[in-house]
Design a protein around this motif. Sequence first.
Motif, short mmCIF file in Angstrom:
data_model
loop_
_atom_site.label_atom_id
_atom_site.label_comp_id
_atom_site.label_asym_id
_atom_site.label_seq_id
_atom_site.Cartn_x
_atom_site.Cartn_y
_atom_site.Cartn_z
N ALA A 222 0.68 -0.99 0.64
CA ALA A 222 -0.04 -0.39 0.20
C ALA A 222 1.10 1.37 -0.06
CB ALA A 222 -0.64 0.00 1.47
N ASP A 223 2.23 0.69 0.23
CA ASP A 223 3.46 2.17 0.58
C ASP A 223 3.71 2.25 -1.12
OD1 ASP A 223 2.65 2.64 3.04
OD2 ASP A 223 4.58 2.05 3.93
N GLU A 224 3.60 1.74 -1.43
CA GLU A 224 3.92 2.14 -3.25
C GLU A 224 2.90 2.97 -3.43
OE1 GLU A 224 5.49 -0.72 -5.26
OE2 GLU A 224 5.53 -2.55 -3.25
N LEU A 225 1.63 2.41 -3.47
CA LEU A 225 0.49 2.98 -4.26
C LEU A 225 0.46 4.14 -3.47
CD1 LEU A 225 -2.12 3.97 -6.20
CD2 LEU A 225 -3.63 2.35 -3.83
N ARG A 226 0.98 4.85 -1.85
CA ARG A 226 0.26 6.12 -1.34
C ARG A 226 1.82 6.60 -1.94
NH1 ARG A 226 0.16 2.69 2.96
NH2 ARG A 226 -2.03 2.67 3.96
N SER A 227 2.74 6.46 -2.35
CA SER A 227 4.01 7.30 -3.04
C SER A 227 3.59 7.71 -4.29
CB SER A 227 5.20 6.04 -2.43
OG SER A 227 5.47 6.23 -1.53
N PHE A 228 3.52 6.28 -4.68
CA PHE A 228 2.91 6.98 -6.11
C PHE A 228 1.70 8.41 -6.36
CE2 PHE A 228 -0.35 6.81 -10.35
CZ PHE A 228 0.25 6.75 -10.72
N VAL A 229 0.62 8.20 -5.40
CA VAL A 229 -0.62 8.97 -5.35
C VAL A 229 -0.34 10.16 -4.89
CG1 VAL A 229 -2.95 9.33 -4.50
CG2 VAL A 229 -1.92 7.15 -5.32
N ARG A 230 0.78 10.47 -3.83
CA ARG A 230 1.01 11.95 -3.58
C ARG A 230 2.04 12.03 -4.24
NH1 ARG A 230 2.50 9.01 2.71
NH2 ARG A 230 0.63 9.39 3.40
N ALA A 231 2.75 12.01 -5.50
CA ALA A 231 4.03 12.10 -6.47
C ALA A 231 2.67 13.35 -6.94
CB ALA A 231 4.73 11.31 -6.67
N LEU A 232 1.54 12.20 -7.64
CA LEU A 232 0.79 12.17 -8.68
C LEU A 232 0.48 13.46 -8.34
CD1 LEU A 232 -0.60 12.02 -11.08
CD2 LEU A 232 -2.11 10.90 -10.19
N ALA A 233 -0.15 13.74 -7.21
CA ALA A 233 -1.29 14.74 -6.45
C ALA A 233 0.08 16.36 -6.22
CB ALA A 233 -1.58 14.48 -5.27
N ARG A 234 1.22 15.50 -6.48
CA ARG A 234 2.54 17.57 -6.28
C ARG A 234 1.50 18.26 -8.09
NH1 ARG A 234 4.56 13.99 -2.07
NH2 ARG A 234 6.07 13.02 -4.47
N ALA A 235 1.89 17.01 -8.61
CA ALA A 235 2.61 16.89 -10.16
C ALA A 235 1.00 18.09 -10.80
CB ALA A 235 2.93 16.40 -11.05
N VAL A 236 -0.57 17.69 -10.17
CA VAL A 236 -1.32 17.74 -10.84
C VAL A 236 -1.58 19.41 -10.65
CG1 VAL A 236 -3.73 18.02 -11.02
CG2 VAL A 236 -2.38 15.85 -11.09
N PRO A 237 -1.77 20.09 -11.20
CA PRO A 237 -2.65 21.72 -10.81
C PRO A 237 -3.00 21.89 -9.78
CG PRO A 237 -2.37 21.82 -13.43
CD PRO A 237 -1.89 20.26 -13.19
N VAL A 238 -3.23 22.82 -9.48
CA VAL A 238 -4.59 23.19 -8.43
C VAL A 238 -5.43 23.94 -8.93
CG1 VAL A 238 -5.73 24.09 -6.45
CG2 VAL A 238 -3.59 22.65 -6.17
#
Length: 147
Positions: A131-147
């Motif tokens: 689950a930590d691998e998915l968390r890391s992926f999603v956190r990185a994606l969230a930082r990259a997606v413009p608000v």
Amino acid sequence: MELGKAEHVGLDVVVSTMASDAHTWNLVFLQLLLEELGHRVTNLGACVPDADLIGECRRLAPDLIVLSSVNGHGFNDAQRVIPGLRACPELEHTQMVIGGKLGITGADDGSVARTLRAAGFDKVFEESASADELRSFVRALARAVPV
């Protein structure tokens, strides 16, 4: 932030199984994990026909689509559904991932992940992924997606 205007925080995420997979506990887990990270999740449920999955994803235009397989037929289902998802202009910038038990033959040499990445998935989480691998992926994606 202006008064009366809510700030758009987090990703819009769709979680789903594919047509052959009737399992739901994995989707509930994924939904709770993603919501815990601050994202809005639409859970399409189990046994979602390809046309319904594609139609709902087009309608919702999420930032991320997470497909999950428990029954071991994810590899075949994914190869069938990813071309339809990738063909949608509304989903041009959508990240698409798949994970879980993708085959019935046990551990492989990485060819399943390579094939699914080549077919159009941005990330493949094999059965042994945490689950930590998915968390890391999603956190990185969230930082990259413009608000």
